[in-house]
Design a protein around this motif. Sequence first.
Motif, mmCIF file in Angstrom:
data_model
loop_
_atom_site.group_PDB
_atom_site.id
_atom_site.type_symbol
_atom_site.label_atom_id
_atom_site.label_comp_id
_atom_site.label_asym_id
_atom_site.label_seq_id
_atom_site.Cartn_x
_atom_site.Cartn_y
_atom_site.Cartn_z
ATOM 1 N N ASP A 102 -5.585 107.317 2.869
ATOM 2 C CA ASP A 102 -6.626 106.861 1.940
ATOM 3 C C ASP A 102 -6.412 105.391 1.588
ATOM 4 N N GLY A 103 -7.485 104.636 1.584
ATOM 5 C CA GLY A 103 -7.430 103.228 1.222
ATOM 6 C C GLY A 103 -7.099 102.293 2.371
ATOM 7 N N SER A 104 -6.857 102.838 3.562
ATOM 8 C CA SER A 104 -6.531 101.999 4.710
ATOM 9 C C SER A 104 -7.705 101.089 5.059
ATOM 10 N N PRO A 105 -7.418 99.842 5.441
ATOM 11 C CA PRO A 105 -8.507 98.956 5.869
ATOM 12 C C PRO A 105 -9.171 99.425 7.169
ATOM 13 N N CYS A 106 -8.588 100.393 7.851
ATOM 14 C CA CYS A 106 -9.193 100.929 9.074
ATOM 15 C C CYS A 106 -10.344 101.894 8.774
ATOM 16 N N ILE A 107 -10.367 102.467 7.579
ATOM 17 C CA ILE A 107 -11.345 103.523 7.267
ATOM 18 C C ILE A 107 -12.793 103.022 7.312
ATOM 19 N N PRO A 108 -13.159 101.912 6.653
ATOM 20 C CA PRO A 108 -14.568 101.490 6.685
ATOM 21 C C PRO A 108 -15.129 101.284 8.099
ATOM 22 N N PRO A 109 -14.409 100.599 9.020
ATOM 23 C CA PRO A 109 -14.986 100.476 10.356
ATOM 24 C C PRO A 109 -15.052 101.806 11.112
ATOM 25 N N LEU A 110 -14.145 102.724 10.810
ATOM 26 C CA LEU A 110 -14.220 104.051 11.435
ATOM 27 C C LEU A 110 -15.463 104.797 10.953
ATOM 28 N N VAL A 111 -15.735 104.704 9.661
ATOM 29 C CA VAL A 111 -16.931 105.349 9.100
ATOM 30 C C VAL A 111 -18.183 104.752 9.729
ATOM 31 N N GLU A 112 -18.194 103.427 9.864
ATOM 32 C CA GLU A 112 -19.354 102.764 10.461
ATOM 33 C C GLU A 112 -19.572 103.234 11.896
ATOM 34 N N ARG A 113 -18.499 103.394 12.657
ATOM 35 C CA ARG A 113 -18.618 103.755 14.077
ATOM 36 C C ARG A 113 -18.849 105.247 14.299
ATOM 37 N N PHE A 114 -18.138 106.095 13.513
ATOM 38 C CA PHE A 114 -18.157 107.532 13.800
ATOM 39 C C PHE A 114 -18.932 108.366 12.782
ATOM 40 N N GLY A 115 -19.454 107.748 11.730
ATOM 41 C CA GLY A 115 -20.291 108.470 10.769
ATOM 42 C C GLY A 115 -19.594 108.702 9.442
ATOM 43 N N ALA A 116 -20.387 108.676 8.367
ATOM 44 C CA ALA A 116 -19.861 108.855 7.008
ATOM 45 C C ALA A 116 -19.255 110.231 6.806
ATOM 46 N N ASP A 117 -19.698 111.220 7.581
ATOM 47 C CA ASP A 117 -19.182 112.575 7.388
ATOM 48 C C ASP A 117 -17.763 112.766 7.923
ATOM 49 N N ILE A 118 -17.148 111.711 8.489
ATOM 50 C CA ILE A 118 -15.729 111.844 8.844
ATOM 51 C C ILE A 118 -14.856 111.794 7.589
ATOM 52 N N LEU A 119 -15.498 111.489 6.437
ATOM 53 C CA LEU A 119 -14.817 111.573 5.150
ATOM 54 C C LEU A 119 -15.332 112.800 4.415
#
Length: 189
Positions: free
Chosen positions: A41-58
Amino acid sequence: MRTIGITGRSGCGKSQVTAFLRAQGCFVADADLVARQILMDGSPCIPPLVERFGADILDEEGHLRRRLLADRAFKTAEGTKALSNITHPAIVAELNRQGRQAQQQGANLYFVDGAVIIGSPFEKECNGFVVGICARDCITPEMARRRLDAQMPEQELLRWADYEIRNDGTLEQLKARTMQVLTALRGDS
């Protein structure tokens, strides 16, 4: 200090090899563990992952659904590449940090265990490779198959191998083969 990548396809016994090396006092980093840690949680990698793979990965609390991310990423070569492009810079930085720690503590050898070192940005950080070979089918479920398919074929890995450790016998045989490789590497240092 030399950095030695320990690699091989999933299920080839890398974890057992690295456990033997740690028992001998060797410094060993686990690239798969680092890959999990950089997605906390809080990793700077999370926002670009959400952008690429979808918000529902959270999930509803904002925690990464790792299984869903992995399923989407490993479904296609493009997804695998996107995951790597987003996460590998952070993984390499952490592995290098651990390597500097090992060197500061006087290590001549620093081992990094990871299924996908060859072909990744960390490859160029390595001075040699130990490739684990598994003589049996170790993983059969569909998701594991996708992960294996995303990994480099065994014959290609062997072309990179400075040393090979075959895991086709007992645990004691695997340990003996690991100790032979360690002895050779220490002799080269």
